[in-house]
Design a protein around this motif. Structure first.
Motif: not given
Lengths: 449, 315
Positions: A250, A253-254, A278, A362, A365, B115-116, B199-204
């Motif tokens: 992971k 992520g940030d 993923e 970010q 993006e 998130v995941n 699940g989702r990463l919050h920055n996607k």
């Protein structure tokens, strides 16, 4: 902004240092206090932080930073060196026995750290490097864990050995070894159930597997977002089961990934791979030195360069730079450049690797819509080869047809054509940008730094 | 098993928290007995202890500022007196209003996001069990159509809880699953519809857009239902949990937190940080993998468990 990245935090600290001609002792103290806070906010373990700042302090004094011509740079260098020292000096690859000897790899970790996904990713990776992997489903507890492994394994084309949920993991592994031997498979990857490090019974289960078969490599899978507890988790797994290396998941992520530092510091084991997404091919080698310089805000420049090199077809790159110079590039080249960026993992992944981007990446993006790129591609693909080669052909009726073909509004086609012309104009105004020979190492792909 | 039951939820929480607790408690005791006066060193030591508990820098600073004010106002000289003040002030901050559980008594939709790997599906399963045991008619929507076998995992939970599940094919549009589930909830006159999401990463960005779409459908198709959004956070996550909660708040009206995996070692601290910085209450905590291992958050018990020694035999 509360969620500045560690890179930015440190950069701000060092900006303060840079702005002064000479570094006073007070400055070093202030700087290290901020470094300490930044590291803590990044979830680096408190004890590791203390050790780290102390070490930097000693180094700084010992090397006479205060007499340096550029004290700010000197401190960056020392902080960086110490970070690299903590992270491990260089890339360590997963050790594998050659030939038909069976490599047994066991994945362990807490619930939700990403073991099953990483196991499948690793199997896919080893398969594409010519190994014959077998995945073993030993998570007999979590509902549907075996199905998850089977689905993931299916998409990388690796066989799963499973015996349902009624057998002991050690027995499943033993049977899997038989199976692997009979089928000439040379890597056996065991996906174990997620467990808490304080759950004695569950930890014993792992020890039992190790006692039952010879496990060559035990990999601890850790979520990069783990907090202060990362140290406890890693050291407990290390003591009770014994680990040989780590996969950090992971990282896309940030999170500031302080856990990576902590775990390294307490286990001294290498981080083999970083999980970056993923999709099943998102498992990347972990370069500790680059992670360190990324933390310092120097960006993951090396990774970017390497990716750029791999993604760019040398011939195409030369062809393109020739065209750029002659100003006769067309929509075909547009397409090529999109594909190249895509090969590097998409715009966002390129952005993330640029130094000093931190939070800005970010924001960017959010602005760069990867969907829009898809639409642009669709527009270009709806053009005839002639139109792509000679944008001058595009009259209103052709544009209307293209819009229909791509399923977009006419305005979008117009916008693209306009943008294309502007780019061309821009290239004309900046002849030096693409042409100069210094960028030759990676074709004419000019990195913006 | 029976003994474990008897041991009770709170005991398990206490034993789960034991190790951090020991760290924090030991640090606490040393601190309050080791210092003879309240000086800067004392505050610095306290700061370190709080940070070690994942409480985070900002929340820690806020706690310390409040403490300093009270020390000044009440002319406190003894470090030992600070202990009581500190615990009381954190408790006050962590209290959950009873109105925060309004959704349990109304016709409502609970959207569970995160998130995941934080334990969304598991929490949805447990929440279904909890609400069912209160006599509610619960329907589950398996809108995680992305992760391999997520639907199967939730089906098993639905069977355990004895509730109905509306699912979709792997790869199906999650919004479509929600749409179907809303129709089912209306048709069966369900009290509560709980939606599990991917699940989702919050920055996607795309995944966050998908979430917006789910909201639009709920608002349009089921306006009469009370909408409760719960973000699931992993108790072992560090300061990134704050970023997660904050980002999710930007796409959704987040009403509360489910804090999971509190049966490990480090824990708890991040809940204080989230409450302090985002003012989002922790409503449920998960302390294990069994269906009854999800409980309402109890601020008193929680803070005591974090800071006090052996005061909870009666629980």
């Amino acid at each position: 902004m509360a969620f500045e990245s560690l890179s930015e935090k440190l950069q701000n600290v060092f900006k303060k240092l840079r702005s002064k001609g000479l570094l006073t002792e007070e400055d070093v103290k202030t700087a290290l206090k901020e470094v300490k806070m930044a590291l803590l906010e990044a979830d680096v373990n408190f004890k590791v932080v203390r050790q780290f700042t102390k070490s930097v302090q000693e180094q700084a004094v010992g090397q006479g930073v205060m007499n340096g011509l550029n004290p700010g740079q000197m401190v960056i260098k020392i902080v960086n060196e110490e970070l690299v020292k903590l992270m491990g000096e260089e890339l360590v690859e997963l050790p594998l026995k050659p030939g038909n000897d069976i490599n047994v790899i066991m994945m362990v970790g807490l619930q939700g750290s990403g073991k099953t996904t990483s196991a499948a990713k690793l199997a896919g990776k080893l398969k594409s490097s010519g190994k014959r992997p077998l995945l073993v489903a030993c998570d007999i507890y979590r509902p549907a864990a075996i199905t998850q492994l089977e689905v993931n394994a299916g998409s990388v084309g690796v066989e799963v050995f499973s015996m349902g949920t009624r057998h002991k993991p050690v027995d499943i592994v033993k049977a899997a070894m038989e199976h692997a031997r009979a089928n000439q498979q040379n890597v056996v990857i065991i996906d174990t159930a997620g467990r808490l490090h304080i759950d004695e019974g569950m930890m014993q289960e792992l020890a039992d597997i190790k006692a039952g078969v010879q496990v060559d490599t035990t990999i601890l899978v850790v979520d990069a977002m783990t907090g202060q507890d990362a140290v406890t988790v890693a050291s407990t797994f290390s003591e009770k089961v014994g680990i040989d290396g780590i996969i950090l998941t992971k990282l896309d992520g940030d999170t500031r990934g302080g856990a990576a530092l902590s775990i390294r510091a307490v286990t001294h084991k290498p981080i083999y791979y970083a999980g970056m997404g993923e999709k099943l091919d998102d498992l990347e080698p972990f370069y500790p030195d680059r992670m360190a310089s990324r933390i310092l805000g120097m960006g993951d420049v090396m990774s970017l360069i390497e990716k750029a090199e791999a993604a760019l077809d040398k011939d195409k790159a030369e062809e393109m730079s020739r065209k750029f110079k002659k100003m006769d590039f067309d929509f075909n080249d547009y397409l090529t450049s999109f594909d190249q960026v895509k090969n590097m993992g998409g715009i966002s992944s390129v952005l993330n690797m640029l130094p000093g981007m931190g939070n800005k990446s970010q924001e960017l993006e959010g602005m760069i819509d990867e969907d829009a790129i898809g639409r642009t591609k669709a527009i270009i693909l709806s053009m005839t080869p002639q139109e792509r080669g000679n944008p001058g052909l595009l009259n209103p009726s052709r544009k209307k047809r293209i819009a229909k073909g791509a399923g977009v509004d006419l305005q979008e086609v117009n916008r693209l054509v306009k943008q294309f012309e502007q780019t061309k104009k821009m290239m004309k105004q900046m002849p030096g940008l693409m042409g100069n020979g210094k960028a030759g190492k990676f074709g004419k792909f000019r990195l913006p730094f | 098993m029976a003994e474990e039951k008897k041991k009770g939820f709170f005991k398990r929480l206490v034993s789960g928290l034991a190790k951090t607790r020991d760290n924090i408690v030991a640090g606490f005791d040393n601190l309050f007995s080791g210092f003879s006066s309240i000086d800067e060193d004392f505050y610095e030591e306290l700061e370190e202890i709080l940070i070690m508990g994942d409480i985070g820098i900002n929340a820690t600073n806020a706690i310390l500022t409040r403490l300093r004010e009270q020390v000044a106002q009440q002319h406190i000289k003894e470090p030992a007196q600070c202990k009581e003040i500190l615990i009381r002030s954190i408790k006050e901050q962590m209290v959950v209003d009873s109105t925060d559980y309004e959704f349990e008594n109304r016709k409502s939709v609970i959207l569970v996001i995160g998130v995941n790997g934080v334990g969304k599906t598991t929490s949805v399963g447990k929440l279904a069990g909890l609400l069912k045991s209160q006599g509610k008619k619960v329907i589950l929507a398996a809108a995680d159509t992305f992760r391999a076998a997520a639907g199967e995992q939730l089906t098993l939970w639905a069977n355990k809880a004895g509730v109905e599940l509306i699912g979709g094919q792997a790869g199906a549009d999650p919004a479509a699953v929600i749409y179907d589930a809303v129709a089912a909830a209306k048709a069966r006159n369900a009290d509560i519809l709980i939606c599990d999401t991917a699940g989702r990463l919050h920055n996607k960005k795309n995944l966050m857009e998908e979430l917006r779409k789910i909201y639009r459908i709920l608002e349009k198709e089921y306006p009469e239902a009370y909408l409760e959004t719960l973000v699931v956070l992993d108790g072992t996550t560090g300061q990134n949990a704050l970023a997660q909660a904050r980002e999710f708040s930007q796409v959704a009206k987040v009403n509360g937190i489910i804090l999971t995996k509190l049966d490990g070692t480090a824990k708890g601290g991040i809940a204080v940080a989230i409450q302090s910085e985002l003012d989002i209450p922790v409503k449920y905590i998960g302390v294990g993998e069994k269906i009854d291992d999800l409980q309402k958050f109890d601020a008193d018990a929680f803070v005591d468990a974090l800071f006090l020694r052996k005061d909870h035999n009666e629980c």
